[in-house]
Design an enzyme around this catalytic site. Structure first.
Site, mmCIF file in Angstrom:
data_model
loop_
_atom_site.group_PDB
_atom_site.id
_atom_site.type_symbol
_atom_site.label_atom_id
_atom_site.label_comp_id
_atom_site.label_asym_id
_atom_site.label_seq_id
_atom_site.Cartn_x
_atom_site.Cartn_y
_atom_site.Cartn_z
ATOM 1 N N ASN A 208 17.350 -20.944 15.080
ATOM 2 C CA ASN A 208 17.841 -20.383 13.825
ATOM 3 C C ASN A 208 17.350 -21.246 12.669
ATOM 4 O O ASN A 208 16.724 -22.279 12.884
ATOM 5 C CB ASN A 208 19.372 -20.258 13.838
ATOM 6 C CG ASN A 208 20.035 -21.607 14.033
ATOM 7 O OD1 ASN A 208 19.945 -22.472 13.184
ATOM 8 N ND2 ASN A 208 20.680 -21.789 15.179
ATOM 9 N N ASP A 277 24.260 -19.048 20.170
ATOM 10 C CA ASP A 277 25.315 -18.363 20.922
ATOM 11 C C ASP A 277 24.797 -17.858 22.262
ATOM 12 O O ASP A 277 25.566 -17.619 23.182
ATOM 13 C CB ASP A 277 25.848 -17.170 20.117
ATOM 14 C CG ASP A 277 26.719 -17.644 18.966
ATOM 15 O OD1 ASP A 277 27.373 -18.702 19.118
ATOM 16 O OD2 ASP A 277 26.736 -16.979 17.916
ATOM 17 N N LYS A 287 3.563 -20.013 30.103
ATOM 18 C CA LYS A 287 3.638 -19.301 28.822
ATOM 19 C C LYS A 287 3.648 -17.794 29.102
ATOM 20 O O LYS A 287 2.813 -17.296 29.877
ATOM 21 C CB LYS A 287 2.428 -19.678 27.979
ATOM 22 C CG LYS A 287 2.462 -19.098 26.607
ATOM 23 C CD LYS A 287 1.363 -19.669 25.736
ATOM 24 C CE LYS A 287 1.247 -18.866 24.479
ATOM 25 N NZ LYS A 287 0.001 -18.147 24.354
ATOM 26 N N PHE A 321 32.722 -24.980 11.353
ATOM 27 C CA PHE A 321 32.014 -24.277 10.284
ATOM 28 C C PHE A 321 31.896 -22.821 10.713
ATOM 29 O O PHE A 321 31.898 -22.509 11.903
ATOM 30 C CB PHE A 321 30.613 -24.864 10.077
ATOM 31 C CG PHE A 321 30.582 -25.933 9.016
ATOM 32 C CD1 PHE A 321 31.239 -27.132 9.217
ATOM 33 C CD2 PHE A 321 29.891 -25.729 7.828
ATOM 34 C CE1 PHE A 321 31.215 -28.121 8.252
ATOM 35 C CE2 PHE A 321 29.865 -26.711 6.849
ATOM 36 C CZ PHE A 321 30.524 -27.910 7.060
ATOM 37 N N LYS A 335 38.212 -16.395 12.524
ATOM 38 C CA LYS A 335 37.564 -17.444 13.319
ATOM 39 C C LYS A 335 38.447 -18.680 13.403
ATOM 40 O O LYS A 335 38.558 -19.312 14.446
ATOM 41 C CB LYS A 335 36.206 -17.792 12.699
ATOM 42 C CG LYS A 335 35.255 -18.415 13.674
ATOM 43 C CD LYS A 335 33.839 -18.471 13.150
ATOM 44 C CE LYS A 335 33.066 -17.178 13.363
ATOM 45 N NZ LYS A 335 31.696 -17.243 12.905
HETATM 46 N N1 CTP Z 1 30.042 -23.371 17.842
HETATM 47 C C1 CTP Z 1 30.087 -24.128 18.986
HETATM 48 N N2 CTP Z 1 29.481 -23.715 20.122
HETATM 49 C C2 CTP Z 1 28.818 -22.542 20.166
HETATM 50 C C3 CTP Z 1 28.777 -21.726 19.006
HETATM 51 C C4 CTP Z 1 29.395 -22.182 17.845
HETATM 52 O O1 CTP Z 1 30.686 -25.213 18.953
HETATM 53 N N3 CTP Z 1 28.225 -22.161 21.296
HETATM 54 C C5 CTP Z 1 30.731 -23.875 16.637
HETATM 55 C C6 CTP Z 1 29.831 -24.118 15.459
HETATM 56 O O2 CTP Z 1 29.344 -25.446 15.454
HETATM 57 C C7 CTP Z 1 30.760 -23.871 14.287
HETATM 58 C C8 CTP Z 1 31.728 -22.842 14.827
HETATM 59 O O3 CTP Z 1 31.629 -22.892 16.244
HETATM 60 O O4 CTP Z 1 31.495 -25.020 13.939
HETATM 61 C C9 CTP Z 1 31.489 -21.431 14.372
HETATM 62 O O5 CTP Z 1 30.133 -21.074 14.586
HETATM 63 P P1 CTP Z 1 29.649 -19.590 14.331
HETATM 64 O O6 CTP Z 1 28.270 -19.419 14.863
HETATM 65 O O7 CTP Z 1 29.910 -19.205 12.905
HETATM 66 O O8 CTP Z 1 30.732 -18.801 15.189
HETATM 67 P P2 CTP Z 1 30.725 -18.176 16.604
HETATM 68 O O9 CTP Z 1 31.864 -18.751 17.374
HETATM 69 O O10 CTP Z 1 29.386 -18.284 17.234
HETATM 70 O O11 CTP Z 1 31.091 -16.688 16.251
HETATM 71 P P3 CTP Z 1 30.150 -15.470 15.747
HETATM 72 O O12 CTP Z 1 28.722 -15.936 15.908
HETATM 73 O O13 CTP Z 1 30.534 -14.363 16.647
HETATM 74 O O14 CTP Z 1 30.515 -15.236 14.314
#
Ligand code: CTP
Length: 426
Positions: A208, A277, A287, A321, A335
């Site tokens: 990302n 995620d 590759k 965050f 969240k």
């Molecule tokens: N986070 C984490 N581990 C993951 C995904 C996210 O610890 N596998 C943490 C991030 O570091 C952040 C928080 O969860 O502090 C929220 O991240 P975000 O990507 O906004 O939320 P998600 O839980 O992934 O929810 P969504 O993507 O469905 O909005």
């Protein structure tokens, strides 16, 4: 605290004496290092008289060996808690930017891990020259603070930018850099930063756009305010802040392992990283070839924040965050409830200048009972605002003391329970 003032050769060298005095007024201990050129403008004796210390002017000074220190630049580099160069000439900036170490000051710059601040002073054309501006950009990216020169009559007779900033403003910038607020002393802050990468094959990954700027700013700010800082960072082009322990990881799983291994040592966990995620179920050893349409099978990664919440110890604050592109407030609050963290910093990443990869950010700091809007500002400044809010989460103890009578105490205890702090009975 201990500061080394480096003086390089410019007319403004005489103003360095005022800077030394301004720092001493703040109870800082000051040493002075001069380049050879600077000694043509001001006598080392001036600074020796002001500071009560020998002024270092050369790598080959025999009196240094007499004082029992044959590698004085290393000693000085370790002694100091901030290196400030005022005035900083175009030549010093160029040497710092390119790692040329050919005298005491430039050698010390490479040898020190203390934060560095420069106050440039030079002729307007030299200041505006792209060579100087490019060097400054390199230094800024490396975390060197720059107190920009002012505009006005220059010693060379020209008018324009290039006059060294006033000693009081430079002193103020140094105090800010040193984080004179020591309100995080005794805290150990673990910050995660940057994005993670999930490999598809030996050359490709799912990632990302997170740069790590917000997390690095938080780490730097927390350290400046006295905290011990562990920064767990995904791949990032940024130069890590000085004096933070940096652990580099690539994948979400590596970040998870690093966080779980180190979280027990920390009193505050700030999860600013943009963790992937999903990861590809199969990572190809070779590759991948282009063979027409392709479907990737993805598996969810572990939610590190959720795991931190399960394992956290009493008294440990956990801040998440949330990067959102729509329904910011509702999604953020949902969240917060889902993750159970003490607070969530909600980031609208759809805006043009704010959020991912930008230098500025605007966020809402959400707790179960409060929503604090923080308007767009540089990430370093925002980092301090976020830390201010995090510190307010430690308030239940004060509330018990401030509120009168049993009902007040009950309210404070309820608050303590809500934010899952240990209950403090005074
Ligand atoms: N986070 C984490 N581990 C993951 C995904 C996210 O610890 N596998 C943490 C991030 O570091 C952040 C928080 O969860 O502090 C929220 O991240 P975000 O990507 O906004 O939320 P998600 O839980 O992934 O929810 P969504 O993507 O469905 O909005």
């Amino acid at each position: 605290m201990r500061v080394t003032v480096g003086v390089s050769g410019g007319i403004a060298a005489y103003k360095a004496a005022e800077l030394v005095r301004a720092l001493q007024r703040q109870a800082l201990e000051v040493h002075v290092v001069m380049t050879e050129a600077a000694t043509h403008f001001v006598q080392p004796l001036t600074f020796a008289a002001l500071t009560g210390h020998r002024v270092i002017t050369s790598l080959w000074d025999e009196s240094a060996a007499d004082s029992g220190s044959p590698i004085e630049h290393i000693d000085e580099a370790q002694w100091t808690e901030a290196l400030v160069v005022a005035p900083a000439t175009a030549s010093i900036l160029a040497k710092f930017a390119h790692g040329i170490a050919d005298d005491f000051l430039t050698t010390m710059y490479l040898a020190t891990r203390a934060p560095v601040l420069v106050a440039p002073a030079m002729n307007v054309n030299m200041w505006e020259h792209s060579a100087t501006q490019n060097n400054l950009e390199i230094l800024r990216q490396r975390g060197v603070r720059v107190v920009d020169p002012g505009t006005g009559d220059l010693a060379c007779g020209m008018v324009g930018a290039g006059r060294m900033a006033e000693p009081e403003s430079i002193a103020e910038a140094i105090l800010n850099m040193l984080g004179h607020r020591h309100d995080l002393a005794g805290e150990a802050v673990l910050v995660t930063a940057g994005g993670t990468r999930e490999a598809l094959d030996p050359v490709r990954f799912l990632g990302n756009r997170s740069s790590g700027k917000m997390g690095y700013a938080l780490a730097e700010a927390a350290h400046a305010r006295g905290a011990k800082v562990i920064l767990i960072s995904g791949p990032s082009p940024l130069y890590p802040p000085a004096n933070c322990e940096v652990i580099r990881v690539t994948t979400a799983e590596e970040m998870r392992e690093a966080v779980l291994a180190r979280m027990d040592e920390s009193s505050i966990v700030i999860k600013a990283a943009a963790v992937a995620d999903y990861r590809p179920v199969v990572v190809s050893e070779q590759k991948l070839k282009r063979t027409g349409p392709m479907t990737l099978e993805l598996a969810p990664t572990e939610d590190i924040l959720a795991e931190v919440m399960r394992r956290r110890h009493p008294g440990q604050l956990v801040i998440g965050f949330a990067a959102e592109t729509e329904n910011i407030a509702e999604n953020g609050r949902a969240k917060l409830l889902r993750k159970g963290a003490d607070a969530i910093v909600v980031n609208d990443v759809a805006g043009a200048n704010v959020g991912i990869d930008a230098d500025t950010n605007a966020v809402t700091f959400l707790t179960l009972s409060t929503a604090t809007e923080m308007p767009e500002m540089p990430k370093r400044k925002l980092a301090d605002r976020i830390l201010d809010e995090i510190l307010t989460l430690r308030r239940p103890k004060q509330m018990v003391m401030e509120l009168d009578g049993a009902s007040g105490a009950m309210q404070a205890l309820e608050e303590a329970v809500t934010v899952r702090r240990p209950i403090i009975v005074e």
